[in-house]
Design an enzyme around this catalytic site. Structure first.
Site, PDB file in Angstrom:
ATOM      1  N   GLY A 188      -3.194   6.703  -4.719  1.00 25.73           N
ATOM      2  CA  GLY A 188      -4.231   7.674  -5.052  1.00 25.73           C
ATOM      3  C   GLY A 188      -4.504   8.583  -3.859  1.00 25.73           C
ATOM      4  O   GLY A 188      -4.657   9.771  -3.994  1.00 25.73           O
ATOM      5  N   PHE A 189      -4.565   7.954  -2.685  1.00 27.87           N
ATOM      6  CA  PHE A 189      -4.745   8.691  -1.429  1.00 27.87           C
ATOM      7  C   PHE A 189      -6.001   9.546  -1.429  1.00 27.87           C
ATOM      8  O   PHE A 189      -6.064  10.569  -0.758  1.00 27.87           O
ATOM      9  CB  PHE A 189      -3.491   9.522  -1.108  1.00 27.87           C
ATOM     10  CG  PHE A 189      -2.218   8.735  -1.254  1.00 27.87           C
ATOM     11  CD1 PHE A 189      -1.985   7.649  -0.430  1.00 27.87           C
ATOM     12  CD2 PHE A 189      -1.290   9.030  -2.244  1.00 27.87           C
ATOM     13  CE1 PHE A 189      -0.841   6.874  -0.573  1.00 27.87           C
ATOM     14  CE2 PHE A 189      -0.147   8.262  -2.399  1.00 27.87           C
ATOM     15  CZ  PHE A 189       0.079   7.188  -1.561  1.00 27.87           C
ATOM     16  N   ILE A 210      -5.102  -0.317  -4.798  1.00 27.88           N
ATOM     17  CA  ILE A 210      -4.481   1.009  -4.898  1.00 27.88           C
ATOM     18  C   ILE A 210      -3.081   1.019  -4.274  1.00 27.88           C
ATOM     19  O   ILE A 210      -2.554   2.060  -3.903  1.00 27.88           O
ATOM     20  CB  ILE A 210      -5.392   2.089  -4.285  1.00 27.88           C
ATOM     21  CG1 ILE A 210      -5.673   1.840  -2.795  1.00 27.88           C
ATOM     22  CG2 ILE A 210      -6.713   2.144  -5.043  1.00 27.88           C
ATOM     23  CD1 ILE A 210      -6.483   2.968  -2.127  1.00 27.88           C
ATOM     24  N   ALA A 226     -10.935  -3.799   2.559  1.00 27.08           N
ATOM     25  CA  ALA A 226     -10.659  -5.061   3.261  1.00 27.08           C
ATOM     26  C   ALA A 226     -11.929  -5.586   3.928  1.00 27.08           C
ATOM     27  O   ALA A 226     -12.278  -6.761   3.788  1.00 27.08           O
ATOM     28  CB  ALA A 226      -9.545  -4.867   4.289  1.00 27.08           C
ATOM     29  N   LEU A 249      -5.307  -8.973   8.481  1.00 31.09           N
ATOM     30  CA  LEU A 249      -5.373 -10.029   7.471  1.00 31.09           C
ATOM     31  C   LEU A 249      -3.991 -10.455   7.004  1.00 31.09           C
ATOM     32  O   LEU A 249      -3.754 -11.620   6.711  1.00 31.09           O
ATOM     33  CB  LEU A 249      -6.215  -9.552   6.281  1.00 31.09           C
ATOM     34  CG  LEU A 249      -7.663  -9.170   6.644  1.00 31.09           C
ATOM     35  CD1 LEU A 249      -8.328  -8.439   5.499  1.00 31.09           C
ATOM     36  CD2 LEU A 249      -8.450 -10.415   7.032  1.00 31.09           C
ATOM     37  N   LYS A 260       2.196  -8.115   7.027  1.00 32.32           N
ATOM     38  CA  LYS A 260       3.225  -7.463   6.214  1.00 32.32           C
ATOM     39  C   LYS A 260       2.636  -6.280   5.438  1.00 32.32           C
ATOM     40  O   LYS A 260       3.166  -5.166   5.492  1.00 32.32           O
ATOM     41  CB  LYS A 260       3.801  -8.491   5.242  1.00 32.32           C
ATOM     42  CG  LYS A 260       5.110  -8.096   4.622  1.00 32.32           C
ATOM     43  CD  LYS A 260       5.640  -9.272   3.820  1.00 32.32           C
ATOM     44  CE  LYS A 260       7.130  -9.154   3.621  1.00 32.32           C
ATOM     45  NZ  LYS A 260       7.662 -10.369   2.989  1.00 32.32           N
ATOM     46  N   THR A 261       1.543  -6.528   4.722  1.00 32.64           N
ATOM     47  CA  THR A 261       0.943  -5.413   3.980  1.00 32.64           C
ATOM     48  C   THR A 261       0.325  -4.407   4.952  1.00 32.64           C
ATOM     49  O   THR A 261       0.327  -3.203   4.691  1.00 32.64           O
ATOM     50  CB  THR A 261      -0.130  -5.920   2.991  1.00 32.64           C
ATOM     51  OG1 THR A 261      -1.063  -6.747   3.686  1.00 32.64           O
ATOM     52  CG2 THR A 261       0.492  -6.698   1.853  1.00 32.64           C
ATOM     53  N   GLY A 319      -6.205   1.602   6.072  1.00 26.70           N
ATOM     54  CA  GLY A 319      -5.444   2.447   5.142  1.00 26.70           C
ATOM     55  C   GLY A 319      -5.220   3.870   5.605  1.00 26.70           C
ATOM     56  O   GLY A 319      -4.248   4.506   5.211  1.00 26.70           O
ATOM     57  N   GLU A 320      -6.115   4.379   6.408  1.00 29.45           N
ATOM     58  CA  GLU A 320      -6.014   5.785   6.774  1.00 29.45           C
ATOM     59  C   GLU A 320      -5.642   6.019   8.233  1.00 29.45           C
ATOM     60  O   GLU A 320      -5.202   7.094   8.610  1.00 29.45           O
ATOM     61  CB  GLU A 320      -7.338   6.487   6.450  1.00 29.45           C
ATOM     62  CG  GLU A 320      -7.541   6.574   4.952  1.00 29.45           C
ATOM     63  CD  GLU A 320      -8.984   6.819   4.558  1.00 29.45           C
ATOM     64  OE1 GLU A 320      -9.299   7.917   4.133  1.00 29.45           O
ATOM     65  OE2 GLU A 320      -9.797   5.885   4.680  1.00 29.45           O
TER      66      GLU A 320
HETATM   67 MO1  MOS Z   1      -9.161   7.713   0.987  1.00 27.71          MO
HETATM   68  S1  MOS Z   1      -9.051   9.764   1.110  1.00 27.71           S
HETATM   69  O1  MOS Z   1     -10.801   7.484   1.368  1.00 27.71           O
HETATM   70  O2  MOS Z   1      -8.602   7.241  -0.531  1.00 27.71           O
END
Ligand code: MOS
Length: 735
Positions: free
Chosen positions: A231-232, A458, A502, A622, A625-626, A696-697
């Protein structure tokens, strides 16, 4: 906490098998009876009105069910048009506000019929003058509401106090998200209740938004999303296709499925807005920053302000007493911009970190040395200590892995045969927040745990890490724990955005699991039939699905037996976790150091990213790998941003002209070289019970700057306008 047995281990994705065998049910794949297929028609002009929609030929097709438009909207939204929904334009009138606006929904018995029918619909417009040009309209930029200047220190005095200044303008283009799974909605009414199978990052916000805009109580809307194929940021919002699917399904009294095709993903579902950023850096001879000035302008739609908060990074990244930032907007006739992976931080760090590189050259100083001189030992913006900060360790370990000490500072000196080699670096940074989250755990009398929360995965690995957290805290193997998400009937969970899942949900899962153990201890110690009867609670420990006495391990009892004796077949704990006071006591952030190597052909100016090393401090990892996958993806985003990605609008037509993956270039394996992300050991005792910060970011911030800086190092050519394409390098060389 005792030594981790499961958290921190690189276990495979628990949903991996379902995904690779094609049996994971995505939102367009729910086999509902009597389903009808909706195909959207999008406006081909940016502004004007629809004079007529001729659907006669379409409706003659066998299997054509309906052509909905402003003429015969499936639902009239009386009073249901809330403030946030004003940008959706749900066919309530004939006005067109941007090219790509969904203006009709053609429904058929099959996808093929609906698509063919859509091609037969004739639309006549009355066009109005428009402007989609951003750069040409900068003169009319206005200050963004609610983003008033908040200066620190005295910028003029800071500049006056310096011996070296860098002043430059950087620009980043409009970018489109392009998740692998397109937007997809299946809407199914049962009486006055609606179920939406929706590809989303936001189960609960979707539920409340849809309910509000359709004028329904939230508990009449159920949102289901078991898998989200990326989704990003684009899938944090509800967009018009989802609302239109629900409206059409209501009108037709049968389920309606709407899936956007790749072309349709450019326009009505958001994008990262283009930015122009003016930066002034001033420093003393020894590199000490005396002033940072950062002005950012971004494009937005005419109907809703969207701020790409580029300046935030400049306010906290370096120890500098004088900082001034400002945020301006240019509204044009484009669709609605939205969040895209590390909104603000990504284009903002491109500009700031390139400017720092320019300053390093101006000072004839190593770029890492310059950054170390200006290391922010606390957050000087909020005047709070960091909850943890491993940036210096990231510089050190990243430089070592990359081989930075072999770098020659002067551009154009490193070569491999005739190929120019460039080495550049930049910082990564992303802020850390925690949201309220709730979890239910049901421990059954056969000793298995079902852990539930209405979150979403996601693609980041939520299923997997939540299983790990629950398993570890319950002292069960992962195979005995099932984590369920993706349904608004499950306990309330926050959206998956801002890299918060997370830390927010993980924290709640850990606490809920601890609650299960506490309840078991309580039951056993109060039960005369238990070998632990009468035990002091603090003397009871859990291991391998059993409770035992600390000093008498032979006194033990299986969880299953304790549950069994309650006479019920399960034990349930529900827990709602709220953010603590860590946010007001500390500044919480992840950091990193990004290192890029590029190979540039000196005649053709083709650029290849041959090597990339990213060193990150992000609290407790955590699942390595992921987590590594997240960083690989973030850096790949950075490669795309630096060298390829741009959503082109033809300003004569007001339309996006590269609306597919043939023309909108994103990196493939061949574009990526070797990518080596790693995490430095970091313990954060403050962020949450797990010490996990969310990642994630982070990986995409600073990544494009590292590459741009490497291109300069290879060629001596400074391209400040992304993407760095061959033509821009040739022009820079010629000038
Ligand atoms: Mo991110 S832009 O907070 O999915």
């Amino acid at each position: 906490m005792s030594e981790s047995k499961i958290i921190g281990k690189p276990i495979d994705r628990v949903d991996g098998r379902l995904k690779v065998t094609g049996t994971a049910t995505y939102s367009a794949e729910w086999p509902l009876e009597n389903i009808a297929y909706g195909v959207l028609i999008q406006s081909t002009i940016p502004t004007g009105t629809i004079k007529a929609i001729d659907s006669r030929a379409a409706m003659k097709l066998p299997g054509a069910i309906a052509v909905f438009s402003f003429d015969n909207q499936p639902m009239v939204l009386a009073g249901g048009k809330g403030k946030e929904g004003e940008h959706l334009f749900l066919m309530q009138d004939n006005v067109v506000r941007y090219a790509g606006q969904n203006i009709a929904l053609v429904v058929g018995e099959s996808l093929e019929t609906a698509r063919y029918a859509a091609s037969l619909v004739k639309i006549t417009y009355e066009s109005q003058p428009f402007s989609t040009a951003f750069h040409d309209n900068v003169a009319r930029a206005k200050e963004a509401r609610g983003h008033e200047k908040a200066d620190r220190g005295d910028i003029a005095a800071g500049i006056a106090d310096s011996s070296v200044q860098v002043s430059a303008t950087y620009s980043t283009p409009t970018q489109s998200h392009n998740p692998l799974e397109p937007f997809a909605t299946t809407a199914h009414w049962n009486g006055d209740s609606l179920t939406l199978y929706e590809s989303t990052q936001s189960i609960f916000p979707t539920q409340s938004f849809v309910a509000e805009h359709l004028g329904m109580p939230p508990d009449k809307v159920r949102v289901i999303c078991k898998y989200t194929g990326g989704g990003f940021g684009s899938k944090l919002s509800v967009w018009s296709h989802a609302m239109l699917a629900a409206m059409a399904a209501r009108k037709l009294d049968r389920p309606v499925k709407v899936v956007l095709d790749r072309h349709q993903m450019y326009g009505p579902v958001g994008f990262r807005p283009a930015t122009i950023q003016r930066i002034v850096l001033a420093a003393k001879k020894d590199g000490e920053l005396t002033a940072i000035k950062h002005e950012s302008i971004n494009e937005t739609s005419r109907f809703k302000e969207f701020v790409e908060g580029c300046c935030a990074v400049s306010r906290i990244m370096y120890r500098c007493p004088n900082v001034q930032t400002s945020q301006l907007l240019v509204a044009t006739d484009i669709g609605q911009p939205t969040w895209m992976r590390a909104p603000g931080h990504t284009p903002g760090s491109f500009a700031l970190e390139c400017a720092m590189d320019e300053l390093a050259y101006a000072l004839k100083m190593d770029p890492i040395e310059l950054r170390l001189r200006n290391f922010a030992d606390r957050n000087y913006e909020s005047d709070r200590p960091w909850s943890s900060n491993s940036l210096r360790e990231c510089y050190r370990q990243g430089a070592e892995r990359f081989g930075w000490s072999n770098r020659q500072q002067e551009p154009g000196r490193q070569k491999d045969g005739r190929i120019l080699i460039g080495w550049g670096m930049a910082c990564a940074q992303h802020s850390v927040w925690r949201n309220a989250a709730s979890v239910r755990i049901v421990l059954s009398s056969d000793g298995e745990a079902l852990v539930q929360s209405g979150s979403q995965d996601i693609g980041t690995g939520t299923y997997t890490i939540m299983t790990q957290i629950a398993a570890e805290r319950l002292t069960l193997p992962c195979e005995r724990v099932r984590f369920e998400l993706g349904d608004s009937n499950l306990p309330d969970s926050p959206m998956s955005g801002g890299s918060t899942t997370a830390g927010s949900l993980g924290n709640a899962v850990a606490l809920a699991a601890d609650g299960v153990i506490a309840k078991l201890v309580d039951l056993a110690s109060n039960d005369p039939a238990s070998p632990l009867h009468g035990a002091n609670k603090s003397d009871v420990l859990a291991e391998n699905g059993m409770l035992y006495l600390k000093n008498r391990p032979q006194s033990k009892e299986r969880f299953a037996d304790i549950v069994e004796r309650t006479g019920k077949n399960s034990l349930e704990v529900k827990l709602a976790a709220k953010p603590g006071d860590e946010q007001s006591n500390y500044s919480m952030s992840t950091f990193g150091a990004q290192f890029a190597e590029v190979r540039v052909d000196p005649d053709l100016y083709t650029v290849r990213v041959s090597r990339f090393v990213g060193a990150y401090g992000a609290g407790r990892i955590l699942n390595p790998k992921t987590a590594r996958s997240q960083m690989l993806g973030g850096i790949t985003f950075g490669i795309g941003m630096a060298l390829m990605e741009q959503t082109y609008v033809d300003d004569r037509l007001g339309r996006i002209i590269n609306a597919d993956l043939a023309e909108y270039h994103i990196p493939v394996h061949g574009d990526c070289g070797s990518i080596e992300p790693f995490f430095v050991d970091e313990i954060d005792p403050h962020v949450n019970v797990l010490g996990a910060k969310g990642i994630g970011e982070l990986g995409t911030t600073g990544a494009s700057a590292a590459i741009a800086n490497a291109v300069f190092h290879a060629t001596g050519l400074r391209v400040r306008d992304l993407p760095i394409t061959i033509d821009k390098l040739l022009i820079a060389k010629g000038s």
